[in-house]
Design a protein around this motif. Structure first.
Motif, PDB file in Angstrom:
ATOM      1  N   GLU A 194     -46.208 -19.111 -29.356  1.00 49.93           N
ATOM      2  CA  GLU A 194     -46.327 -20.509 -29.772  1.00 49.93           C
ATOM      3  C   GLU A 194     -46.925 -20.687 -31.169  1.00 49.93           C
ATOM      4  OE1 GLU A 194     -50.223 -22.642 -28.228  1.00 49.93           O
ATOM      5  OE2 GLU A 194     -49.022 -22.036 -26.506  1.00 49.93           O
ATOM      6  N   ASN A 195     -47.744 -19.736 -31.613  1.00 51.01           N
ATOM      7  CA  ASN A 195     -48.365 -19.870 -32.941  1.00 51.01           C
ATOM      8  C   ASN A 195     -47.613 -19.106 -34.032  1.00 51.01           C
ATOM      9  OD1 ASN A 195     -50.555 -21.516 -32.062  1.00 51.01           O
ATOM     10  ND2 ASN A 195     -51.460 -19.690 -31.121  1.00 51.01           N
ATOM     11  N   ALA A 196     -46.537 -18.455 -33.663  1.00 48.09           N
ATOM     12  CA  ALA A 196     -45.734 -17.711 -34.646  1.00 48.09           C
ATOM     13  C   ALA A 196     -44.878 -18.694 -35.458  1.00 48.09           C
ATOM     14  CB  ALA A 196     -44.839 -16.700 -33.935  1.00 48.09           C
ATOM     15  N   TYR A 197     -44.397 -18.202 -36.601  1.00 48.51           N
ATOM     16  CA  TYR A 197     -43.495 -18.997 -37.437  1.00 48.51           C
ATOM     17  C   TYR A 197     -42.092 -18.399 -37.356  1.00 48.51           C
ATOM     18  CZ  TYR A 197     -47.326 -21.737 -39.267  1.00 48.51           C
ATOM     19  OH  TYR A 197     -48.365 -22.618 -39.357  1.00 48.51           O
ATOM     20  N   PRO A 198     -41.042 -19.212 -37.602  1.00 49.50           N
ATOM     21  CA  PRO A 198     -39.669 -18.701 -37.447  1.00 49.50           C
ATOM     22  C   PRO A 198     -39.401 -17.378 -38.143  1.00 49.50           C
ATOM     23  CG  PRO A 198     -39.602 -21.073 -37.703  1.00 49.50           C
ATOM     24  CD  PRO A 198     -41.052 -20.662 -37.872  1.00 49.50           C
ATOM     25  N   TYR A 199     -39.961 -17.181 -39.369  1.00 49.39           N
ATOM     26  CA  TYR A 199     -39.673 -15.932 -40.099  1.00 49.39           C
ATOM     27  C   TYR A 199     -40.233 -14.701 -39.386  1.00 49.39           C
ATOM     28  CZ  TYR A 199     -44.460 -15.619 -41.937  1.00 49.39           C
ATOM     29  OH  TYR A 199     -45.824 -15.493 -42.054  1.00 49.39           O
TER      30      TYR A 199
ATOM     31  N   SER B 112     -44.918 -24.044 -36.912  1.00 47.76           N
ATOM     32  CA  SER B 112     -45.047 -22.995 -35.896  1.00 47.76           C
ATOM     33  C   SER B 112     -44.011 -23.229 -34.795  1.00 47.76           C
ATOM     34  CB  SER B 112     -46.447 -23.024 -35.280  1.00 47.76           C
ATOM     35  OG  SER B 112     -46.599 -24.212 -34.503  1.00 47.76           O
ATOM     36  N   VAL B 113     -43.848 -22.245 -33.930  1.00 45.01           N
ATOM     37  CA  VAL B 113     -42.924 -22.371 -32.795  1.00 45.01           C
ATOM     38  C   VAL B 113     -43.265 -23.617 -31.970  1.00 45.01           C
ATOM     39  CG1 VAL B 113     -42.364 -21.334 -30.543  1.00 45.01           C
ATOM     40  CG2 VAL B 113     -42.273 -19.937 -32.625  1.00 45.01           C
ATOM     41  N   LEU B 114     -44.533 -23.767 -31.628  1.00 44.02           N
ATOM     42  CA  LEU B 114     -44.938 -24.903 -30.794  1.00 44.02           C
ATOM     43  C   LEU B 114     -44.671 -26.233 -31.496  1.00 44.02           C
ATOM     44  CD1 LEU B 114     -46.201 -25.704 -28.073  1.00 44.02           C
ATOM     45  CD2 LEU B 114     -48.448 -25.601 -29.167  1.00 44.02           C
TER      46      LEU B 114
END
Length: 254
Positions: free
Chosen positions: A143-148, A106-108
């Protein structure tokens, strides 16, 4: 204090000399932009400074401590043991043009991973700092998102936050906006400008000449593996002395 000092650096690829006797010093709090045509050696210089490439000649110091030295007799370059090199790696952060985030984090987690795993810092403190950094780059809600799930500009903001999370003495940027469209580029440059105002020591390889003019204490023009001209932005960009610098800038203005 000199954060970075490189003296008489040489680098060859397949017998071709890509860096020819480069010497460069960057002082604490200084912002240095490196400009020049493709193939001039700009990115290779950054890669040598950050140990992604091994130098073939010359010396390198961080915070006035010699790291890479040259044997006086053989002229061979000597790198320190891995443990010592790992400690030096803590001195700087590097932001690439293609983000290089961990896709499965995840982003975080991308931001907290190195401070926790490499620097062995307290998790609670690292997570708190990471959230502050994500807010600073305008990504508090991701913060809970993923790079894609992010745009290119958002991924680059995460990359900047990740580099800052290590509390480096210096940041390197290698064409940080070259993969982004103009509107998104403006947002990234704004963050970098804020870092400059916060006295972050930075070396920036960039093709954004107007940005280099505004943000830099010093501009270096490279061509054919050499530093051809360097000085204040108003001198190198607005009043270049060298014919090669003039020709390069004239091409960009069309």
């Amino acid at each position: 204090m000199k954060v970075l000092e490189m003296n008489h650096v040489k680098k060859r690829f397949d017998g071709k000399e890509v860096l020819k006797d480069i010497s460069l010093t960057i002082e604490e709090g200084e912002v240095v932009s490196i400009i020049g045509p493709s193939g001039s050696g700009k990115s290779t210089l950054l890669r040598c400074a950050t140990f992604l490439e091994q130098m073939d000649g010359g010396t390198l110091s961080y915070s006035e401590h010699p790291v890479v030295v040259e044997d006086e007799e053989t002229k061979k370059v000597i790198y320190p043991p891995k443990k010592e090199l790992r400690e030096v790696l803590m001195d700087f952060g590097l932001v690439f043009q293609n983000f290089n985030l961990f896709p499965h984090y995840s982003v975080l987690k991308n931001v907290v991973d190195a401070p926790i795993c490499i620097q062995k810092r307290e998790k609670e403190e690292v997570y708190e700092e990471a959230r502050e950094l994500l807010a600073k780059v305008g990504l508090a809600d991701k913060e809970n998102a993923y790079p894609y799930e992010l745009s290119g500009g958002q991924q680059q903001r995460v990359a900047i936050a990740r580099a800052l999370a290590m509390n480096p003495k210096m940041l390197y940027f290698d064409e940080p906006t070259s993969a982004l469209d103009p509107e998104i580029t403006a947002g990234i440059l704004k963050i970098m400008k804020q870092l400059a105002e916060d006295n972050m020591t930075m070396a920036i390889v960039t093709h954004e000449i107007d940005f280099a003019r505004v943000v830099s204490d010093r501009v270096i023009f490279m061509d054919d593996g050499m530093i051809v001209e360097e000085g204040k932005p108003e001198d190198v960009i607005d009043n270049p002395k060298n014919e090669r610098t003039k020709a390069f800038l004239k091409k960009l203005s069309y």
